[in-house]
Design an enzyme around this catalytic site. Sequence first.
Site, PDB file in Angstrom:
ATOM      1  N   SER A 229      48.646  35.358  38.146  1.00  0.00           N
ATOM      2  CA  SER A 229      48.360  35.712  36.761  1.00  0.00           C
ATOM      3  C   SER A 229      47.379  34.736  36.118  1.00  0.00           C
ATOM      4  O   SER A 229      47.227  33.582  36.547  1.00  0.00           O
ATOM      5  CB  SER A 229      49.655  35.728  35.946  1.00  0.00           C
ATOM      6  OG  SER A 229      50.136  34.400  35.753  1.00  0.00           O
ATOM      7  N   GLU A 250      42.116  33.441  41.851  1.00  0.00           N
ATOM      8  CA  GLU A 250      41.910  34.895  41.794  1.00  0.00           C
ATOM      9  C   GLU A 250      43.010  35.438  40.904  1.00  0.00           C
ATOM     10  O   GLU A 250      44.173  35.466  41.295  1.00  0.00           O
ATOM     11  CB  GLU A 250      41.949  35.497  43.207  1.00  0.00           C
ATOM     12  CG  GLU A 250      41.459  36.941  43.247  1.00  0.00           C
ATOM     13  CD  GLU A 250      42.586  37.947  43.043  1.00  0.00           C
ATOM     14  OE1 GLU A 250      42.672  38.480  41.903  1.00  0.00           O
ATOM     15  OE2 GLU A 250      43.354  38.179  43.965  1.00  0.00           O
TER      16      GLU A 250
END
Length: 485
Positions: A229, A250
């Site tokens: 997240s 990412e």
Amino acid sequence: MSPSKVSSITWDSFSNIIDGQPRGSKEKHQGVNPATGEKLWDVPIANQQDVDDAVASAKKAFESWSQVPFETRKEHLVKFKEAYLAHADDMAKLLAEETGKPHQFAQFEVHGAAMWIDHHLTLTIPEERDEDDEKVVTTRYTPLGVVGAICPWNFPIVLSLGKIAPAILTGNTIIVKPSPFTPYTALKMIEIAQEVFPPGVVQVVGGDDKLGPMLTQHPDIAKISFTGSIATGKKIMAACAATLKRVTLELGGNDASIVLPDVDVQKVAPELVMGAFQNSGQVCVATKRIYIHQDIYEDMLNAMVEFTKTMKVGAPSDNALLGPIQNQMQYEKVKTFFEDTKNKGYKFAVGSPDVATGKGFFVQPTIIDNPPNDSKIITEEPFGPIVPTQPWTDEEEVIKRANGSNTGLGACVWGKDVARAEAIGRRLEAGSVWINSWEKPTPAAFFGGHKESGIGGEWGKEGLKAYCNAQVMHSYKLKRQISKL
């Protein structure tokens, strides 16, 4: 360096792997089968001593592993792939239990993960050379050291191997931290890896929320690669700043799909639905906003609704297309999008405003018809099987709408006029853009996000550099000295 040895693989007992050996702990936790809500097997919770021991082992192993020839490291990867695939059926069963994925998609992930290894076997570490009359300048890429891989729960095998393969290929050693929601396949995969790799090269430590900070704050870890997240990614980046660790993040996305008026509605509608609902919407690059030209809006929405009604939701044993939400925390988050949409009076084109309760974390795929631009379902990422559609008429305006997000991971453009679709795609603020396809990452292409969707990236030819430092050697030519007579 000789491979470490562990006992024969069993599928109902799980250990951390530190310095080539299984290690338990007094503290335990359990994952939950999301299809039933029942607890699964005990998993050890690693403590600070476990982390320190793993890092010390990885640091020691790095001294020799980093000097192993590149082609020899590839040979180790080949042997690892063979050992891993020998357990493919058991891994798929385990993956289905811990994630709730339908069996065919569990099999796809297990075998698809081997593709990540296969692609990396085709790569070489780049080296650049520039020469003039005075000198030769060579840029080479050297391994960083110990890598900490903090991995997510939606694709626990692929996204772990997507870090392991490039890290060890470039000469690093790696410590994997699986999500506490899905620890089982990662623990077994790295247990299998001990049959091939020397002690300390590939390790795994599972645990609770206290474990991540132990890795990010450790002074002897050179890099953290994190998939998860945005909120957690920001915390990781802040923690890594103290020791100037290299960081690859990412993070989340809010991917837009723009549909041009010239598409074949009946062909594209199922593709749009699959892009939104694959893996029950639990994909960082799942389609999360769909902008359909006004001229075909009603026809496309109706075709999407009809296809969505054919999608069976159920447990892995139910021969379903979509499984449950993986964990209760995410399940409760997804329900807030249903509640907000219902409370605001937005239109449910398909799906119920009320998420059914019962055994397992199941949510029926749902399409919301033309909610306002400032609605929760438009501005936030559900990470579940609910997606909004909106009509558009002006190309400039829809591009601004698609780019009007703090995220920029992926995007799609659909149109028979490929040149027009590509022109729109080039203007989208996203790390990956697909033309006439829903989002399908591949190990052959660099993958990273714009804006708050991440820092850096992995995979593809450039992905190896994410696990390396650049070292430039300036080699001056000796000039013959002419002595005076």
